[in-house]
Design an enzyme around this catalytic site. Sequence first.
Site, PDB file in Angstrom:
ATOM      1  N   ARG A   1      -1.548 -14.336   4.359  1.00 22.77           N
ATOM      2  CA  ARG A   1      -2.544 -13.529   5.397  1.00 22.77           C
ATOM      3  C   ARG A   1      -1.505 -13.694   6.875  1.00 22.77           C
ATOM      4  NH1 ARG A   1      -6.824 -10.127   4.327  1.00 22.77           N
ATOM      5  NH2 ARG A   1      -6.815 -10.370   6.688  1.00 22.77           N
TER       6      ARG A   1
ATOM      7  N   HIS B   1      -2.191  -5.391   1.581  1.00 24.33           N
ATOM      8  CA  HIS B   1      -3.593  -6.070   1.179  1.00 24.33           C
ATOM      9  C   HIS B   1      -3.131  -7.368   0.871  1.00 24.33           C
ATOM     10  CE1 HIS B   1      -7.305  -7.219  -0.299  1.00 24.33           C
ATOM     11  NE2 HIS B   1      -6.523  -7.739  -1.266  1.00 24.33           N
TER      12      HIS B   1
ATOM     13  N   PHE C   1     -15.656   3.473   7.075  1.00 26.67           N
ATOM     14  CA  PHE C   1     -14.373   3.863   6.784  1.00 26.67           C
ATOM     15  C   PHE C   1     -14.106   3.778   5.092  1.00 26.67           C
ATOM     16  CE2 PHE C   1     -14.008  -0.860   7.921  1.00 26.67           C
ATOM     17  CZ  PHE C   1     -13.725  -1.328   6.720  1.00 26.67           C
TER      18      PHE C   1
ATOM     19  N   ASN D   1      -1.934   0.428   6.789  1.00 27.68           N
ATOM     20  CA  ASN D   1      -1.758  -0.885   7.179  1.00 27.68           C
ATOM     21  C   ASN D   1      -0.446  -1.673   6.334  1.00 27.68           C
ATOM     22  OD1 ASN D   1      -3.522  -1.932   5.511  1.00 27.68           O
ATOM     23  ND2 ASN D   1      -4.810  -2.715   7.217  1.00 27.68           N
TER      24      ASN D   1
ATOM     25  N   THR E   1      -5.224  -7.054  10.759  1.00 26.85           N
ATOM     26  CA  THR E   1      -5.403  -5.808  10.035  1.00 26.85           C
ATOM     27  C   THR E   1      -4.970  -4.511  10.878  1.00 26.85           C
ATOM     28  OG1 THR E   1      -7.441  -6.766   9.224  1.00 26.85           O
ATOM     29  CG2 THR E   1      -7.345  -4.550   8.978  1.00 26.85           C
TER      30      THR E   1
ATOM     31  N   TYR F   1     -12.292  -2.420  -3.727  1.00 30.55           N
ATOM     32  CA  TYR F   1     -12.886  -2.558  -2.469  1.00 30.55           C
ATOM     33  C   TYR F   1     -14.437  -2.428  -2.258  1.00 30.55           C
ATOM     34  CZ  TYR F   1      -8.324  -2.533   0.117  1.00 30.55           C
ATOM     35  OH  TYR F   1      -7.079  -2.743   0.493  1.00 30.55           O
TER      36      TYR F   1
ATOM     37  N   GLU G   1      -9.590 -11.084  -7.482  1.00 28.07           N
ATOM     38  CA  GLU G   1      -8.533  -9.873  -7.329  1.00 28.07           C
ATOM     39  C   GLU G   1      -7.270  -9.863  -8.286  1.00 28.07           C
ATOM     40  OE1 GLU G   1      -7.719  -9.582  -3.040  1.00 28.07           O
ATOM     41  OE2 GLU G   1      -9.644  -9.219  -2.623  1.00 28.07           O
TER      42      GLU G   1
ATOM     43  N   LYS H   1       0.813  -1.313  -0.086  1.00 27.26           N
ATOM     44  CA  LYS H   1      -0.028  -0.015   0.025  1.00 27.26           C
ATOM     45  C   LYS H   1       0.740   1.274  -0.170  1.00 27.26           C
ATOM     46  CE  LYS H   1      -4.083  -2.297   2.256  1.00 27.26           C
ATOM     47  NZ  LYS H   1      -4.849  -2.023   3.399  1.00 27.26           N
TER      48      LYS H   1
ATOM     49  N   ARG I   1       2.744  -6.273   9.010  1.00 29.13           N
ATOM     50  CA  ARG I   1       2.092  -5.035   9.527  1.00 29.13           C
ATOM     51  C   ARG I   1       2.848  -4.904  10.981  1.00 29.13           C
ATOM     52  NH1 ARG I   1      -4.008  -7.114   7.592  1.00 29.13           N
ATOM     53  NH2 ARG I   1      -4.040  -5.739   5.730  1.00 29.13           N
TER      54      ARG I   1
HETATM   55  P1  GDP Z   1      -7.598  -7.022   5.760  1.00 29.93           P
HETATM   56  O1  GDP Z   1      -8.313  -8.006   5.075  1.00 29.93           O
HETATM   57  O2  GDP Z   1      -6.785  -7.319   6.786  1.00 29.93           O
HETATM   58  O3  GDP Z   1      -7.016  -5.801   4.776  1.00 29.93           O
HETATM   59  O4  GDP Z   1      -9.118  -5.968   6.064  1.00 29.93           O
HETATM   60  P2  GDP Z   1     -10.354  -5.834   5.783  1.00 29.93           P
HETATM   61  O5  GDP Z   1     -10.773  -6.529   4.736  1.00 29.93           O
HETATM   62  O6  GDP Z   1     -11.379  -5.928   7.181  1.00 29.93           O
HETATM   63  O7  GDP Z   1     -10.417  -4.316   5.321  1.00 29.93           O
HETATM   64  C1  GDP Z   1      -9.939  -3.773   4.435  1.00 29.93           C
HETATM   65  C2  GDP Z   1      -9.040  -2.428   4.782  1.00 29.93           C
HETATM   66  O8  GDP Z   1      -9.777  -1.314   5.238  1.00 29.93           O
HETATM   67  C3  GDP Z   1      -7.919  -2.783   5.764  1.00 29.93           C
HETATM   68  O9  GDP Z   1      -6.739  -3.340   5.497  1.00 29.93           O
HETATM   69  C4  GDP Z   1      -7.834  -1.526   6.267  1.00 29.93           C
HETATM   70  O10 GDP Z   1      -6.696  -0.470   5.394  1.00 29.93           O
HETATM   71  C5  GDP Z   1      -8.895  -0.559   5.976  1.00 29.93           C
HETATM   72  N1  GDP Z   1      -9.961  -0.688   7.505  1.00 29.93           N
HETATM   73  C6  GDP Z   1     -10.381  -1.611   8.003  1.00 29.93           C
HETATM   74  N2  GDP Z   1     -10.893  -1.570   9.244  1.00 29.93           N
HETATM   75  C7  GDP Z   1     -10.755  -0.085   9.446  1.00 29.93           C
HETATM   76  C8  GDP Z   1     -11.270   0.879  10.110  1.00 29.93           C
HETATM   77  O11 GDP Z   1     -11.837   0.386  11.299  1.00 29.93           O
HETATM   78  N3  GDP Z   1     -10.816   2.206   9.952  1.00 29.93           N
HETATM   79  C9  GDP Z   1     -10.133   2.441   8.873  1.00 29.93           C
HETATM   80  N4  GDP Z   1      -9.697   3.911   8.499  1.00 29.93           N
HETATM   81  N5  GDP Z   1      -9.791   1.647   8.094  1.00 29.93           N
HETATM   82  C10 GDP Z   1      -9.916   0.505   8.171  1.00 29.93           C
HETATM   83 MG    MG Z   2      -9.882  -8.012   3.448  1.00 23.68          MG
END
Ligand code: GDP
Ligand code: MG
Length: 141
Positions: free
Chosen positions: A87, A117, A59, A114, A93, A51, A128, A11, A104
């Site tokens: 993962r 992805h 968010f 973070n 996350t 996304y 994807e 990212k 991370r």
């Molecule tokens: P991942 O699969 O671990 O990347 O997490 P998710 O699929 O749940 O969320 C996608 C992305 O959205 C995350 O990697 C973060 O960059 C962002 N994200 C998730 N939860 C939050 C949140 O509570 N606040 C904000 N600002 N970003 C979030």
């Molecule tokens: Mg995800």
Amino acid sequence: MAIERTLSIVKPDAVGKNVIGKIYDRFESAGLKIVAAKMKQLSRAEAEGFYAVHKERPFFKDLVDFMVSGPVMIQALEGENAVLKNRELMGATDPKKAEAGTIRADFADSIDANAVHGSDSVENAAIEVAYFFAASEISAR
Ligand code: GDP
Ligand code: MG
């Protein structure tokens, strides 16, 4: 165990920190092969489409703003159990909750910035990878 492919994105925060190579080393040291890669400045439409599953989340706008804030490095990784392995390498996350030694924990600053992805299932990985790479851009190795 099955040979899988998964979609990984370094990212904008991690590209900005100049740690693409350090992150690639995590993949290669774990036996994952980079079979396709491109650096790209995502458009808003590309980030929103990628996304789309999160579009109702509070968010979502922050996430899209962040993903277009600078170039990303996009790669397809291939190897045994690649989806879960990636993962595990990434960590949770929220970097505050990520296990020590994960990407991370070592390179991310916050839950939105973070570092990486990674696809969360074999099914989503196929979608994807195809979102960013034509079949002709993926090299069998
Ligand atoms: P991942 O699969 O671990 O990347 O997490 P998710 O699929 O749940 O969320 C996608 C992305 O959205 C995350 O990697 C973060 O960059 C962002 N994200 C998730 N939860 C939050 C949140 O509570 N606040 C904000 N600002 N970003 C979030
Ligand atoms: Mg995800």
